[in-house]
Design an enzyme around this catalytic site. Structure first.
Site: not given
Ligand code: AMP
Length: 216
Positions: A159, A88, A127, A170
């Site tokens: 979510r 990320r 979603r 985000r």
């Molecule tokens: P996602 O499911 O990929 O949309 O991630 C949801 C949330 O989890 C993000 O908004 C971050 O708060 C955290 N997150 C997920 N992957 C990462 C990562 N690789 N590094 C840091 N935070 C993460």
């Protein structure tokens, strides 16, 4: 082969990762799913990261590096991983590079799903995730039906971070922290651009065309 699925939140990474798992017998590792699991199970880590995840801000690189070290050293996943939502930021990309070398693996390609901001917001707001089988639907564009989903509708969940306010933060985080990684992968000739606005099946066809030959 190990594959990085790249793109903004709501680009369809999870959906395409699920398709790739089925077709290519790969394993999906979604850092977001791993973090949500910690929160759901009320672990120490879960308690620590809950407010950060629910606010749509990145959790610390140390936490992510620990999680990914466990995944990459696990022989079960050896060279068969799809990374969804990781790396990320540049720090994480460099650490992934370090870990793949350390555990004698490699990144075969990076697939960038291109989707515009307006569509992202619509996709995120609709979603739904099945807490039973992990499939991802969208109540407006790709609803769960008897044909595409066999679990009871009571398992469909939303979510907490999929709301209008947090998706904006985000998306900002994606633009500022995540997008710069693309140059890192472009320089290594690993980057493939995918039209993430196409239909789910068409996107998967495009992905198959890229990763099919890598399998041989
Ligand atoms: P996602 O499911 O990929 O949309 O991630 C949801 C949330 O989890 C993000 O908004 C971050 O708060 C955290 N997150 C997920 N992957 C990462 C990562 N690789 N590094 C840091 N935070 C993460």
């Amino acid at each position: 082969m190990n594959i990085v699925l790249f793109g903004p939140p709501g680009a369809g990474k999870g959906t395409q990762a699920n398709n790739m798992v089925k077709r290519f017998s790969l394993f999906k590792v979604s850092t977001g799913d791993l973090l949500r699991e910690e929160i759901k199970n009320n672990t120490n880590l879960g308690t620590k990261i809950k407010s950060t995840v629910n606010a749509g801000i990145l959790v610390s690189d140390d936490i992510i590096d620990d999680l990914m070290t466990k995944v990459l050293r696990d022989k079960k996943f050896y060279n068969r991983l799809i990374f969804d939502g990781y790396p990320r930021n540049l720090n994480q990309a460099e650490n992934l590079d370090f870990l793949t070398k350390k555990y004698n693996q490699k990144i075969s390609c990076v697939l960038n799903l291109n989707v515009d901001k307006e569509s992202i917001i619509k996709r995120v707001l609709g979603r739904q995730i099945c807490t039973n089988c992990g499939l991802i639907f969208n109540e407006y564009f790709n609803p769960s039906t008897k044909k595409n989903h066999h679990c009871d509708l009571k398992f469909l969940d939303k979510r907490p971070d999929d709301n209008e306010k947090i998706i904006i933060s985000r998306f900002e985080t994606y633009l500022n922290k995540t997008l710069p990684i693309l140059d890192f992968y472009k320089e290594q000739n690993l980057l493939h651009q995918i039209n993430g606005m196409a239909k789910i099946d068409q996107i998967f066809e495009e992905i198959r065309g890229i990763i099919g030959p890598l399998e041989a």
